[in-house]
Design an enzyme around this catalytic site. Structure first.
Site, PDB file in Angstrom:
ATOM      1  N   GLU A  92      15.619  66.211  11.584  1.00 18.64           N
ATOM      2  CA  GLU A  92      15.194  64.811  11.752  1.00 18.64           C
ATOM      3  C   GLU A  92      13.990  64.469  10.884  1.00 18.64           C
ATOM      4  O   GLU A  92      12.930  65.083  10.991  1.00 18.64           O
ATOM      5  CB  GLU A  92      14.873  64.538  13.231  1.00 18.64           C
ATOM      6  CG  GLU A  92      14.610  63.060  13.506  1.00 18.64           C
ATOM      7  CD  GLU A  92      14.394  62.765  14.993  1.00 18.64           C
ATOM      8  OE1 GLU A  92      14.988  63.444  15.851  1.00 18.64           O
ATOM      9  OE2 GLU A  92      13.608  61.845  15.291  1.00 18.64           O
ATOM     10  N   ASP A 296      16.127  80.803  22.227  1.00 23.97           N
ATOM     11  CA  ASP A 296      17.204  80.057  22.885  1.00 23.97           C
ATOM     12  C   ASP A 296      16.658  78.693  23.313  1.00 23.97           C
ATOM     13  O   ASP A 296      16.098  78.548  24.397  1.00 23.97           O
ATOM     14  CB  ASP A 296      17.677  80.882  24.093  1.00 23.97           C
ATOM     15  CG  ASP A 296      18.823  80.226  24.834  1.00 23.97           C
ATOM     16  OD1 ASP A 296      19.115  79.043  24.583  1.00 23.97           O
ATOM     17  OD2 ASP A 296      19.427  80.904  25.691  1.00 23.97           O
ATOM     18  N   HIS A 393       9.468  55.989  10.609  1.00 21.13           N
ATOM     19  CA  HIS A 393      10.772  56.605  10.379  1.00 21.13           C
ATOM     20  C   HIS A 393      11.368  56.091   9.081  1.00 21.13           C
ATOM     21  O   HIS A 393      11.867  56.841   8.275  1.00 21.13           O
ATOM     22  CB  HIS A 393      11.734  56.203  11.511  1.00 21.13           C
ATOM     23  CG  HIS A 393      11.871  57.250  12.546  1.00 21.13           C
ATOM     24  ND1 HIS A 393      12.905  58.122  12.568  1.00 21.13           N
ATOM     25  CD2 HIS A 393      11.087  57.565  13.591  1.00 21.13           C
ATOM     26  CE1 HIS A 393      12.773  58.932  13.602  1.00 21.13           C
ATOM     27  NE2 HIS A 393      11.675  58.612  14.241  1.00 21.13           N
TER      28      HIS A 393
END
Ligand code: MEV
Length: 473
Positions: A92, A296, A393
């Site tokens: 991202e 994990d 963004h």
């Protein structure tokens, strides 16, 4: 290795200065100079990292390749007084930029501290139906210390040798349904100190080992055994403080901004719809480190979300409050990670990433994750309560759209500028905007070159072969 003040070849503030503007080679060089990467590490990463499909066969079944994620470095982090280059494997855009920028803000105006509360992980043994609970309970109490010794001797001896092992067995009654007529099932919680392992394998082995002794001593049937990801017996906390509210010292931390961050935090605490997004933003800081270190991340995600709902309503796992002239942020949740087993041990990039941070224990890694998650949350709340999320963004996204539209190196700045103008006007931007802008720019450039040709060259000269001009038929 992390940059301890004594051993750093290059002071972290100097090393991080202008980091995002450096070329990739310069970034490698800085990381080497600051002691975060060795020369061999750089060579390995420069050549694309892990390629061996044979190693992949050791991780999973039916291997057909690797799925590559970009690996970047978040800068400016000082956690518990120690400087870190934080490796983050993530797809991202803007996560690493936001983390680095916010960490700088905190570095200059406050501090990050962390702690671990508890060290035991939980395994569960379910006995769905119990004929007599009182009898069952007394048998468990009479046998549990013997079972702990047996499990430590026969299964967890490696852990015991490292200072860990099985510590306790506790009985819980869990309702089988809504009303009292539904009855209760018995659940045994087996508590284990896994030291620096995540502990999934060992705790599952311990629980399955105990199945036989529990069944034969109680005469009841075990239904299943498995670890729990809701590890509220081993919590990680991070704390951020930003000082000098409203003093106008140029820190950018105005009282009004801090108040907005507190309001945003209250929103996430009270409204589960907002809490989910808030927590996703926190995990934006945590998951990329888990992935980079071969941990994990699904287990950590499950644990964090379950912990967020412990008080019966899903809430934020971070909280921001003001105290006098200070803004305080707190993260508290389970982050159960390992530094010694499984993929973490076998994957060379995971090893490089652990080394880059100078990780000394599983708890240390969890504390770094918590700190980065909290700082990421602060960055998101700051953006959301000021310029909005689109701006940060999109500025970075524009670059990707520009390249995605097929702009050449010379065209990129022109298309980017055009997209920024569109963004200012419409607050949104897409690939079709980028393609349209590129075509317009190419047409404009073609017109300019044609008129220059008319002015400079005699009418008989051949047309320009500039790569900026689409071929005309
Ligand atoms: C986007 O990946 C993360 C945010 O939505 C987090 C938040 O809303 O706090 C910006």
């Amino acid at each position: 290795m992390a940059m301890s003040k004594d051993t750093a070849k290059l002071d972290a503030s100097t090393a991080f200065a202008g980091f995002s503007k450096l070329s990739r080679e310069e970034r490698f060089q800085r990381l080497e100079e600051m002691g975060a990467l060795s020369h061999e590490d750089v060579g390995f990463l420069r050549n694309g990292g892990l390629q061996s499909l044979d190693l992949a066969e050791k991780f999973i079944e039916n291997v057909i390749g690797y799925f590559q994620l970009p690996l970047g470095v978040a800068t400016n982090f000082r956690i518990d007084g120690r400087d870190y280059a934080i490796p983050m494997a993530v797809e991202e855009t803007s996560i690493i930029a936001a983390a680095s920028k916010t960490a700088k803000w905190v570095r200059e105006n406050g501090e990050i501290t962390t702690e671990t509360v508890g060290d035991l992980i939980i395994g569960q043994i379910q006995l769905a139906k119990i004929s007599d609970f009182a009898v069952f309970e007394s048998v468990i109490e009479a046998n549990k210390f013997n079972w702990i010794s047996l499990a430590n001797r026969d299964v967890a001896h490696g852990l015991v040798a490292r200072g860990g092992g099985v510590r306790d067995i506790q009985l819980r009654k869990v309702p089988r349904g809504q009303g009292p007529e539904s009855g209760e099932m018995a659940v045994l919680h087996v508590l284990v100190d896994p030291c620096d392992a995540m502990g999934a394998n060992i705790i599952n082995q311990v629980c399955e080992y105990l199945k036989g002794p529990v069944e034969s001593a109680t005469g009841e049937k075990v239904t299943m055994c498995i670890l729990s990801n809701l590890v509220d017996t081993k919590l990680t906390r991070a704390h951020v403080v930003l000082r000098g509210l409203g003093s106008g010292l140029g820190s950018g931390l105005e009282r009004e901004l801090a108040e907005k961050i507190v309001e945003a935090s209250l929103f996430a605490e009270q409204d589960p719809y907002r809490a989910a997004t808030n927590n996703k933003g926190v995990l934006n800081g945590i998951d990329p480190i888990l992935i980079a270190t071969g941990n994990d991340w699904r287990a950590v995600e499950a644990g964090i979300h379950a912990y967020a709902v412990k008080g019966k309503q899903y809430r934020s796992i971070t909280r921001w409050t003001m105290s006098g002239d200070e803004l305080h942020g707190v993260f508290e949740a389970p982050i159960v990670v390992g530094t010694v087993g499984g993929v973490t041990k076998l994957h060379p990039t995971a090893q490089i990433c652990l080394k880059m941070m100078g990780i000394e224990s599983a708890a240390h890694l969890a504390r770094v994750c918590a700190a980065v998650g909290l700082v990421q949350n602060l960055g998101a709340l700051k953006a959301l309560t000021t310029v909005g999320i689109i701006e940060g963004h999109m500025k970075l996204h524009i670059k990707n759209l520009t390249i995605g539209a097929g702009a050449s190196e010379r065209e990129v700045p022109l298309v980017q500028k055009r997209l920024e103008e569109i963004l200012m006007l419409t607050k949104r931007i897409s690939l079709s905007n980028a393609v349209e802008a590129l075509l317009e720019i190419r047409a404009e450039l073609a017109r300019e070159i044609r008129s220059d040709d008319r002015r400079v060259k005699p009418p008989s000269s051949s047309p320009s072969s500039s790569p900026l001009i689409p071929t005309q038929t």
